[in-house]
Design an enzyme around this catalytic site. Structure first.
Site, PDB file in Angstrom:
ATOM      1  N   SER A  33       0.872  -1.173   0.000  1.00 53.13           N
ATOM      2  CA  SER A  33       0.000   0.000   0.000  1.00 53.13           C
ATOM      3  C   SER A  33       0.908   1.220   0.000  1.00 53.13           C
ATOM      4  O   SER A  33       2.078   1.124   0.409  1.00 53.13           O
ATOM      5  CB  SER A  33      -0.841  -0.005   1.287  1.00 53.13           C
ATOM      6  OG  SER A  33      -1.462   1.252   1.494  1.00 53.13           O
ATOM      7  N   TYR A  77      -1.772   0.002  10.745  1.00 53.35           N
ATOM      8  CA  TYR A  77      -1.820  -0.407   9.336  1.00 53.35           C
ATOM      9  C   TYR A  77      -0.541   0.010   8.623  1.00 53.35           C
ATOM     10  O   TYR A  77       0.056  -0.789   7.890  1.00 53.35           O
ATOM     11  CB  TYR A  77      -3.051   0.215   8.673  1.00 53.35           C
ATOM     12  CG  TYR A  77      -3.242  -0.181   7.231  1.00 53.35           C
ATOM     13  CD1 TYR A  77      -3.482  -1.502   6.880  1.00 53.35           C
ATOM     14  CD2 TYR A  77      -3.191   0.773   6.214  1.00 53.35           C
ATOM     15  CE1 TYR A  77      -3.660  -1.865   5.544  1.00 53.35           C
ATOM     16  CE2 TYR A  77      -3.374   0.422   4.878  1.00 53.35           C
ATOM     17  CZ  TYR A  77      -3.606  -0.903   4.558  1.00 53.35           C
ATOM     18  OH  TYR A  77      -3.785  -1.262   3.244  1.00 53.35           O
TER      19      TYR A  77
HETATM   20  C1  8X3 Z   1      -4.989   1.654   1.482  1.00 53.22           C
HETATM   21  C2  8X3 Z   1      -4.447   3.016   1.257  1.00 53.22           C
HETATM   22  O1  8X3 Z   1      -4.373   5.391   2.206  1.00 53.22           O
HETATM   23  O2  8X3 Z   1      -6.083   3.917   3.071  1.00 53.22           O
HETATM   24  O3  8X3 Z   1      -4.014   0.690   1.472  1.00 53.22           O
HETATM   25  O4  8X3 Z   1      -3.816   3.610   3.704  1.00 53.22           O
HETATM   26  S1  8X3 Z   1      -4.694   4.008   2.626  1.00 53.22           S
END
Ligand code: 8X3
Length: 247
Positions: free
Chosen positions: A131, A144
């Site tokens: 990502s 994340y």
């Molecule tokens: C998803 C992109 O910007 O929501 O992987 O982290 S973000």
């Protein structure tokens, strides 16, 4: 014999779109996910897709899949996702743990189980779905971003370690993708909060856009390794710089 691609997290979003796209490219696709009902529906629509119940957080489940396959030419490590948008100071440990176990350790389990098959294929391709959150941190992204940074590091290391072997190692780093489920999971089912992520953005990426990029990388000649593809919608110039229109 047709080439085989294994796709994790194939029951929805980017995983499902990639399974469909690789099937259209002529691969036998092994579509793995926990939600078997959705995989069965997918397989009923596309004959070259084989559904398998797979939980990448379970070593037993990963080993059972690897043991059941004669060959694997392409591995798409897609399973994972985000949980919560809390600050680091207030983030929930169990969210961080879950994100680490699915995104990072899930990809590690699959990678360890399938690298020997990819080598045996003579032209293997491993694709890691990271990502832009694996390259840039943002407020609330703590767990994340940390997990995606770990995957980015894992894929860079793997490419170094596999040099000289017939395996390409590709990282796909998408930005804003309006995929079924991603934001809804992040906000624990709050669809209104999920919709606000994309509010006013003229055209976020779709899962098909990312699947298209993956298919292009995978179908390059064997000597062409696309190290990393960063793919964002035109309306997103950077992680924090998103064009939105009102009304
Ligand atoms: C998803 C992109 O910007 O929501 O992987 O982290 S973000």
């Amino acid at each position: 014999m047709r080439k085989t691609a294994v796709v994790t997290g194939a029951s929805s979003g980017i995983g499902e779109a990639t399974a469909r796209r690789l099937a259209a490219e002529g691969y036998e696709v092994v579509a793995g996910a926990r939600r078997r009902d959705r995989l069965d529906k997918l397989a009923s629509e596309v004959s070259s897709i084989r559904p398998v119940t797979l939980d990448v957080t379970s070593q037993e489940s990963v080993d059972a899949l690897a043991g059941s396959l004669d060959r694997c030419d392409v591995l798409i490590n897609n399973a994972g996702g985000a949980l919560g948008l809390d600050s680091v100071a207030e983030g929930r440990l169990d969210d961080w743990q879950r994100m680490y176990d699915t995104n990072v350790l899930g990809s590690l389990r699959m990678t360890q189980a399938f690298v020997p098959r990819l080598v045996d294929s003579g032209d293997g391709v491993l694709v890691m779905l990271t990502s832009t959150a694996g390259l840039t941190s943002y407020e609330g992204g703590g767990g994340y971003c940390a997990a995606k940074h770990a995957q980015t590091s894992m894929v860079e290391t793997l490419r170094l370690e596999l040099v000289g072997q017939p395996v390409r190692v590709v990282e796909i780093a998408p930005g804003m993708v309006k995929s079924e489920g991603f934001a809804v999971s992040r906000f624990r089912g709050d669809t209104a909060a999920a919709e606000r992520v994309y509010a006013g953005v003229p055209d976020p990426l779709s899962s098909d856009d990312v699947a298209d990029a993956i298919a292009w990388c995978v179908t390059r000649p064997a000597h062409v390794n696309i190290d990393r593809m960063i793919i964002r919608p035109r309306a997103q110039a950077a992680q924090h710089k998103v064009h939105r229109v009102s009304g």
